[in-house]
Motif scaffolding. Structure first.
Motif, mmCIF file in Angstrom:
data_model
loop_
_atom_site.group_PDB
_atom_site.id
_atom_site.type_symbol
_atom_site.label_atom_id
_atom_site.label_comp_id
_atom_site.label_asym_id
_atom_site.label_seq_id
_atom_site.Cartn_x
_atom_site.Cartn_y
_atom_site.Cartn_z
ATOM 1 N N ARG A 1 15.497 -2.689 -6.158
ATOM 2 C CA ARG A 1 16.975 -3.115 -6.196
ATOM 3 C C ARG A 1 17.285 -4.466 -6.043
ATOM 4 N NH1 ARG A 1 18.083 1.942 -3.169
ATOM 5 N NH2 ARG A 1 19.102 0.490 -1.288
ATOM 6 N N GLY A 2 16.382 -5.239 -5.551
ATOM 7 C CA GLY A 2 16.617 -6.574 -5.233
ATOM 8 C C GLY A 2 17.033 -6.883 -3.814
ATOM 9 N N GLU A 3 16.918 -5.686 -2.789
ATOM 10 C CA GLU A 3 17.225 -5.770 -1.363
ATOM 11 C C GLU A 3 15.894 -5.832 -0.677
ATOM 12 O OE1 GLU A 3 20.975 -2.839 -2.378
ATOM 13 O OE2 GLU A 3 19.675 -2.559 -0.903
ATOM 14 N N LEU A 4 16.132 -6.307 0.738
ATOM 15 C CA LEU A 4 15.028 -6.388 1.521
ATOM 16 C C LEU A 4 14.858 -5.085 2.485
ATOM 17 C CD1 LEU A 4 15.944 -10.120 3.095
ATOM 18 C CD2 LEU A 4 13.874 -9.314 1.843
ATOM 19 N N PRO A 5 13.753 -5.031 2.763
ATOM 20 C CA PRO A 5 13.384 -3.655 3.735
ATOM 21 C C PRO A 5 14.607 -3.442 4.537
ATOM 22 C CG PRO A 5 11.487 -5.015 3.321
ATOM 23 C CD PRO A 5 12.573 -5.639 2.910
ATOM 24 N N VAL B 1 1.737 16.237 2.875
ATOM 25 C CA VAL B 1 1.344 15.251 2.546
ATOM 26 C C VAL B 1 1.497 13.984 3.383
ATOM 27 C CG1 VAL B 1 1.797 15.658 0.046
ATOM 28 C CG2 VAL B 1 3.492 14.697 1.276
ATOM 29 N N VAL B 2 0.677 13.038 3.528
ATOM 30 C CA VAL B 2 0.734 11.866 4.283
ATOM 31 C C VAL B 2 1.903 10.959 3.962
ATOM 32 C CG1 VAL B 2 -0.388 10.083 5.565
ATOM 33 C CG2 VAL B 2 -1.613 12.277 5.140
ATOM 34 N N MET B 3 2.684 10.452 4.935
ATOM 35 C CA MET B 3 3.806 9.630 4.676
ATOM 36 C C MET B 3 3.516 8.315 5.406
ATOM 37 S SD MET B 3 6.427 12.012 6.115
ATOM 38 C CE MET B 3 5.906 13.233 7.367
ATOM 39 N N LYS B 4 4.050 7.074 4.918
ATOM 40 C CA LYS B 4 4.173 5.854 5.594
ATOM 41 C C LYS B 4 5.022 4.889 5.197
ATOM 42 C CE LYS B 4 0.519 3.176 3.325
ATOM 43 N NZ LYS B 4 1.495 2.053 3.186
ATOM 44 N N CYS B 5 4.928 3.655 5.831
ATOM 45 C CA CYS B 5 5.859 2.707 5.382
ATOM 46 C C CYS B 5 5.355 2.172 4.053
ATOM 47 C CB CYS B 5 5.725 1.321 6.295
ATOM 48 S SG CYS B 5 6.389 0.056 5.828
ATOM 49 N N ASN B 6 6.153 1.580 3.209
ATOM 50 C CA ASN B 6 5.913 1.150 1.995
ATOM 51 C C ASN B 6 6.716 0.006 1.473
ATOM 52 O OD1 ASN B 6 8.347 2.303 1.195
ATOM 53 N ND2 ASN B 6 7.542 3.258 -0.876
ATOM 54 N N PHE B 7 7.188 -0.755 2.645
ATOM 55 C CA PHE B 7 7.962 -2.020 2.744
ATOM 56 C C PHE B 7 9.413 -1.771 1.818
ATOM 57 C CE2 PHE B 7 5.669 -4.738 4.926
ATOM 58 C CZ PHE B 7 4.601 -5.472 4.641
ATOM 59 N N CYS B 8 9.781 -0.434 1.943
ATOM 60 C CA CYS B 8 10.972 -0.272 1.116
ATOM 61 C C CYS B 8 11.017 -0.503 -0.113
ATOM 62 C CB CYS B 8 12.135 -0.689 1.928
ATOM 63 S SG CYS B 8 12.643 0.067 3.470
ATOM 64 N N ALA B 9 9.922 0.105 -0.826
ATOM 65 C CA ALA B 9 9.578 -0.324 -2.153
ATOM 66 C C ALA B 9 10.974 -0.041 -3.099
ATOM 67 C CB ALA B 9 8.602 0.403 -2.793
ATOM 68 N N HIS B 10 11.673 0.996 -2.887
ATOM 69 C CA HIS B 10 12.953 1.399 -3.487
ATOM 70 C C HIS B 10 13.997 0.344 -3.252
ATOM 71 C CE1 HIS B 10 13.721 2.721 0.613
ATOM 72 N NE2 HIS B 10 15.078 2.948 0.255
ATOM 73 N N VAL C 1 1.000 -1.021 -0.026
ATOM 74 C CA VAL C 1 0.098 -0.133 0.185
ATOM 75 C C VAL C 1 0.973 1.220 0.110
ATOM 76 C CG1 VAL C 1 -1.590 1.230 1.361
ATOM 77 C CG2 VAL C 1 -1.681 -1.221 1.019
ATOM 78 N N ASP C 2 0.752 1.862 -1.145
ATOM 79 C CA ASP C 2 1.951 3.257 -1.108
ATOM 80 C C ASP C 2 1.027 4.436 -1.336
ATOM 81 O OD1 ASP C 2 4.852 3.193 -2.981
ATOM 82 O OD2 ASP C 2 4.326 4.329 -1.374
ATOM 83 N N ILE C 3 1.582 5.690 -1.030
ATOM 84 C CA ILE C 3 1.120 6.843 -1.480
ATOM 85 C C ILE C 3 1.921 7.793 -2.497
ATOM 86 C CG2 ILE C 3 0.559 9.218 -0.213
ATOM 87 C CD1 ILE C 3 0.883 7.736 2.361
ATOM 88 N N ASP C 4 1.018 8.073 -3.589
ATOM 89 C CA ASP C 4 1.690 8.922 -4.650
ATOM 90 C C ASP C 4 1.601 10.388 -4.117
ATOM 91 O OD1 ASP C 4 0.925 9.277 -8.057
ATOM 92 O OD2 ASP C 4 2.251 10.535 -6.888
#
Lengths: 860, 201, 97
Positions: free
Chosen positions: B147-151, B134-143, B82-85
């Protein structure tokens, strides 16, 4: 094309640089992510066994230390000649040249008069690297060096016993194989300290595997909070409980490892009626009774098949008994019922825990690892800062370790492991290599140590020559007399022929880390001159004359953040790793690495030959990498030589800067080494008799006395001064404990850690038992005074908890900063140490640990 | 593919590593915690139990935040995150009222860790990721996942208490841990279908 | 064997000895020359065979030595032909840490 950064600009640099943390002295390996010169993340280094890629909250918060705008940027000189707590020094900025000139001139003068007038003080957080500063002391010729609160608070007892019994600095359960671990006042695997982060994973694995952990502690936090059983104990009484447990094992259950005791301890050594060993008249070696031959022989006589552990034997017309027999008899009077009165732990619990421990140890069993059959004793008893921080420090640790020794669970599979007592070295170079060996009376001496004098055999006590009287107390490492209320009295009584004139400080804040601030302030006021390397101005700075802006751990080189391996390299099976610390951020302003400054000062003073030789000794350099006394070197060159000396010319500093760490596998003979090294450990400390007598002979003539019971060869229960307070108004015991978020007072300025501390129930609060508080009309959040029977007091806000002994008052870390120079730290938490007396009366007369509990009352 | 996380409360001892790791990864401002640790105490002396509860956005299957978002700024990706644009968020904060897990944050003014002393160079670089309003929150470290890395919290946790993976794959570590150790989400009765599961202490 | 050289901190001494002289024999001779205090600072045990103090480091021709080589003949890799360079380094006897 490079990806844009947060400002929409192209990124030119994006590197991960391997290095080592130092927020606590765990020294975990890290990788720092630097983008266009800014450090944007710190993570663990998966290539290094020192952390295996993990890093705790403190290490992660290093970025906020690096970029704290309150850091010292330029050399400073006081303009106000008056020194005092809270008195503005009137700092003015000076140049490095001015600073070094003044420091050097003063040091040259002192050295010409009497070099012992220089005192050196360093922080523990950079240990073992910070001990480099002691090389300057060696070169200069002063014995007066210490780590401020370090050691006298956290280690004099634990490390001495660790050295004598395990050839190492610290003790952990063999997390991989232990089934039953009893912790006395320790949080290994749940907090900070030596190998802190690696131990966290090991402890968690053990927990999931089903290792049962019992934590004996006045407060239920960290280790106790994850324990299968928390055993609340009255503050400072662990020795009584341990003695009762040894009694149960030996006298009620008959559980002990006779084979181990006979061959690997001095249990069979015969003891004469006067308490000393029966000895061979020719060689002086202690005798044992050969049961089959029916006669006494030296302990190392190969013809002895079975040495007696019990019984009475006539030797030279005297009735002699094996030391083990004496131990067994000694603990008989220490019943669980007796211990219950002292500790508050029920006799039934003490007996049950002893039974569980003894059964878990599986005396006599073996296991095969890596094709090698090894003794298997999956039970361990460990102690650390909480248990050993009391006046009877030495006996407390000895009593607890006897639990391991009597069931044979010392440095074997599943048992209590010293941190890396044996290393055979890298396969290509055989370095570093160290192995414990047998010394006087066949007893073990460690293969490596942190300091020049070894825990065993203790050096000959001598009339003191140093401020701390370490020479008089050879089982100590550091001494409270360096900053005590009664130091001048003792110096006079012992005719110390000089007085300290100058203090060189590296990062320590002794005004907060030692004891009550008035006492320490008075000692600091005696110095003509104090020069201090600091990251921040702090409470100690009020007494400094020159402040030198230090580089942080993210900006410096250290070739050995994790060596000696007995200090903070993870124990147990796995890999060896030798990481380095290297700069990950460029130095800014006029900050400099104190190592380079130190070298420069030494050369500037003409101490080149002495300094280079001291460095040769400290880094163990010889052969082609040995420093030539006649040359000068940069610190980089010294580091390069150290690494090449240990790992060969291809593993030079350039190699380490790129790779960060060199690793190689541990051998099972290194990890579970006891069966492979012919040494014994003392379960009867016969050496204390002679040692105590010699010390008394010197000390008593000058009015320094102590209860001889502290030097008895078997551990005794001896109360702390707090236990003897008669005034019924003072009915609680105040103590401090380590917080996972903090390292003493050092981390209080870090805003990420401060933020978490404000969210944490206990970090900044005074923990008080809910029922105890209710009876006094104290509610959660109330501001209270904690006042000692000696009239010292601290204030703070209360946190009520069911997780503390009803008589306990628990305060986390070393908080309560008042300096305005650390705005995040200022006013947060409680300054526990202000409750502590710093004097000989509150010092263990064996290892010089300070007594760290106070009998207090709580008022609003 | 449905990303999920398992947090082993037997391993966790409340070191705050996840909280600070997340903060370091995302340069979140003061008071903003995409991951944080709640601590409680249960029982009566001497039978005391400590609870350490690391919490984060639960990346619910039927996220209430998505349902109330008027602009479509909040949405659930195909992989479950669940992400925020940020471009679409207008800062109305209905989502923060709707979220039962208190996982969302909002700043109406810049805040620095050293207050009036201004941002450190680290914060100056990092706060560009968190504009005010703007609202912010965890996005499971999508970035990192890209890159193939874990949160970050998963990688850092010193006790390896956090596991991340595909809940749709029955052989994944997260699925097996839930099955073998009895993993449960927090407050399942709320019916949002969290993707974060907890193993019992 | 030719002349031996050693340095005690900043003091240099030359001793002549027979071929095959061991380090222990050299130290015994230095003790005879400089007195019992020298012996106490070099050896930590009083009864033979005496062992070296940990805070005294000895280098023979640039190589650190320990108790294990005390009774071996000194090698002749010194700065003069047939000599052995022996460096004895004393650290202050007690230090805190």
């Amino acid at each position: 094309m490079a990806a844009p950064n947060g400002k929409g600009q192209a990124v030119r640099e994006d590197r991960w640089i391997p290095s080592a943390c130092t927020i606590c002295y765990g020294g975990c390996s890290i990788r720092a992510h630097r983008v266009d010169g800014t450090v944007v993340k710190i993570e663990g280094n998966p290539a290094s066994p020192v952390g295996n890629g993990k890093i705790c909250a403190k290490g992660l918060a290093g970025i906020m230390l690096l970029y704290d705008p309150n850091r010292v940027n330029y050399p400073l000189r006081r303009t106000n000649p008056k020194k005092g707590m809270g008195v503005d020094p009137g700092w003015k900025r000076i140049t490095w040249e001015e600073a070094l000139e003044e420091i050097t001139v003063r040091m040259e003068k002192i050295r010409a008069e009497d070099p012992r007038q220089l005192m050196i003080q360093v922080t523990t957080t950079l240990a073992p690297s910070s001990l480099l500063f002691f090389t300057f002391g060696w070169a200069f010729g002063t014995p007066n060096m210490w780590v401020a609160g370090g050691g006298i608070h956290c280690g004099n007892g634990a490390h001495a016993v660790g050295g004598i019994m395990h050839a190492s600095w610290s003790l952990v359960p063999d997390f991989k194989h232990c089934n039953y671990a009893i912790y006395f006042g320790a949080s290994k695997g749940h907090g900070a300290g030596h190998a802190s982060t690696p131990n966290m994973e090991l402890a968690a694995d053990a927990r999931v595997r089903g290792m049962r952990m019992v934590v004996v502690d006045p407060i239920c936090n960290f280790a106790a909070s994850k324990a299968n059983e928390w055993v609340p104990i009255r503050v400072g009484t662990d020795a009584a409980m341990a003695l009762a447990m040894v009694n149960c094992l030996l006298n009620e259950f008959g559980i002990y490892d006779a084979e181990y005791l006979k061959s690997k301890t001095n249990g069979p050594y015969l003891v004469r009626p006067d308490g000393t060993h029966a000895r061979d008249p020719q060689s002086g070696k202690p005798l044992v009774w050969d049961v089959a031959a029916g006669m006494a022989k030296t302990h190392d006589d190969a013809s002895v098949k079975d040495a007696a552990l019990l019984g009475t034997y006539t030797v030279n017309g005297e009735a002699c008994r094996p030391g083990f027999e004496l131990l067994r008899e000694h603990v008989k009077s220490h019943s669980p019922e007796w211990a219950e009165k002292i500790t508050g732990v029920s006799a039934a619990t003490i007996r049950r825990l002893a039974r569980e421990f003894g059964d878990a140890a599986r005396v006599g069993s073996t296991i095969v690892l890596d094709g090698v059959r090894l003794p298997y004793r999956p039970a361990a008893a460990i102690y650390f800062r909480g248990a050993q921080g009391h006046k009877n420090s030495s006996h407390i640790c000895f009593a607890i370790d006897l639990l391991n020794q009597v069931v044979g669970a010392a440095d074997v599979v599943g048992g209590a492991l010293g941190f890396n007592p044996v290393c055979h070295g890298h396969p290509e170079t055989g370095r570093p290599r160290y192995v414990p060996r047998a010394e006087r009376d066949g007893l073990m001496t460690p293969g490596t140590w942190m300091l020049p004098h070894l825990p065993y055999p203790p050096a000959e006590p001598r009339h003191p020559d140093s401020m701390g009287f370490i020479e008089l107390f050879p089982l100590s490492h550091v001494s409270p007399l360096m900053a005590s209320a009664d130091q001048e009295q003792w110096w006079q009584r012992f005719d110390l022929p000089y007085r300290p004139k100058m203090l060189l400080n590296y990062g320590a804040n002794s005004l907060m880390s030692v004891g009550n601030k008035e006492t320490v302030a008075e000692t600091l006021g005696k110095f003509d001159f104090i020069a201090s390397f600091d990251l921040f101005l702090n409470e100690f700075s009020d007494f400094a004359d020159i402040i030198l802006p230090d580089a942080s751990y993210l900006e410096v080189l250290d070739p050995r953040p994790n060596f000696p391996f007995i200090f903070n390299h993870p124990a147990g099976p796995g890999m060896w790793g030798w990481p380095i610390r290297q700069p990950v951020a460029p130095l800014t302003h006029e900050r400099r690495s104190a190592r380079e400054v130190l070298l420069g000062v030494a050369y500037r003073m003409g101490l080149g030959p002495e300094m280079n030789m001291a460095l040769n000794v400290f880094y163990g350099l010889d052969g082609p990498q040995m420093l030539d006394p006649k040359r000068t070197y940069t610190f980089e060159e010294v580091a390069d030589r150290e690494l090449q000396h240990k790992f060969g010319p291809e593993h030079d500093l350039a190699w380490f800067k790129e790779h960060g760490v060199i690793t190689w596998p541990k051998k099972v003979e290194e990890v579970y080494w006891r069966p492979f090294v012919d040494v014994r450990v003392p379960i009867y400390w016969e050496f204390m008799i002679g040692l105590g007598a010699k010390i008394r002979a010197i000390a008593a003539t000058r009015g320094m006395t102590f209860d001889p019971a502290y030097y008895s060869p078997l551990p005794e229960w001896l109360p702390c001064p707090a236990h003897e307070v008669k005034d019924p108004r003072y009915d609680l015991y105040a103590f401090y404990y380590r917080d996972v978020l903090h390292t003493n007072g050092f981390t209080m300025e870090n805003p990420w850690l401060d933020e978490a501390s404000r969210m944490d129930p206990y970090s900044y609060r005074i923990a008080l038992n809910t029922e105890t508080a209710r009876r006094r009309g104290i509610r959660d959040g109330d501001t209270v005074w904690i006042e000692s029977a000696a009239g010292r007091r601290v204030s703070g806000r209360v946190r009520l908890t069911e997780g503390i002994h009803p008589e306990g008052v628990g305060i986390a870390a070393c908080a309560g900063h008042w300096t305005r120079h650390q705005p995040v730290a200022q006013g947060k938490g409680v300054f526990f140490n202000d409750l502590l007396e710093v004097d000989y009366e509150h010092t263990n007369p064996v290892n010089l640990n300070l007594d760290l509990c106070a009998k207090v009352r709580v008022t609003k | 593919m449905r990303y999920g996380m398992v947090i082993d409360l037997k391993r966790c001892f409340g070191c705050y590593g996840c909280q600070v790791s997340c903060k370091a990864e995302h340069a979140t401002p003061p008071g903003v915690f995409f991951a944080r640790v709640i601590k409680r105490e249960l029982g009566v002396y001497p039978n005391v139990r400590k609870v350490f509860l690391p919490v984060l956005c639960m990346h619910c299957e039927t996220p209430p935040c998505e349902a109330v978002c008027p602009t479509g700024a909040t949405s659930k990706r195909a992989d479950g995150i669940v992400d925020i644009d940020r471009e679409l968020c207008v800062g109305c904060r209905y989502c923060m009222q709707a979220c039962p897990y208190e996982a969302r944050y909002f700043n109406d003014a810049p805040r620095w860790y050293f207050g009036a002393q201004g941002p450190t160079e680290y914060e100056a670089l990092g706060y560009a990721k968190h504009p005010v309003g703007v609202v912010m929150k965890c996005n499971f470290c999508a970035h990192r996942l890209a890159r193939g890395e874990l949160p970050s919290c998963v990688v850092t946790c010193p006790t390896s208490a956090r596991t991340f993976g595909d809940l749709d794959d029955p052989e994944s570590q997260v699925s097996r841990l839930i099955k073998e150790r009895g993993g449960e989400p927090l407050h399942p009765e709320l019916g949002t279908g969290p993707s974060v599961y907890y193993l019992p202490a | 064997m030719g002349p031996l050289a050693n340095a005690i901190r900043t003091r240099e001494t030359v001793l002549a000895g027979a071929a095959g002289m061991t380090l222990r024999e050299l130290l015994d001779r230095l003790e005879a020359r400089y007195g019992a205090e020298f012996g106490h600072r070099v050896f930590r045990t009083a009864t033979p065979p005496r062992a070296l103090q940990m805070h005294t480091r000895i280098f023979v021709n640039g190589n650190a030595v320990d108790d294990a080589v005390l009774d071996e003949p000194l090698s002749t890799g010194g700065s003069e032909p047939g000599s052995s360079d022996v460096l004895i380094y004393f650290m202050p006897g007690a230090s805190g840490g």
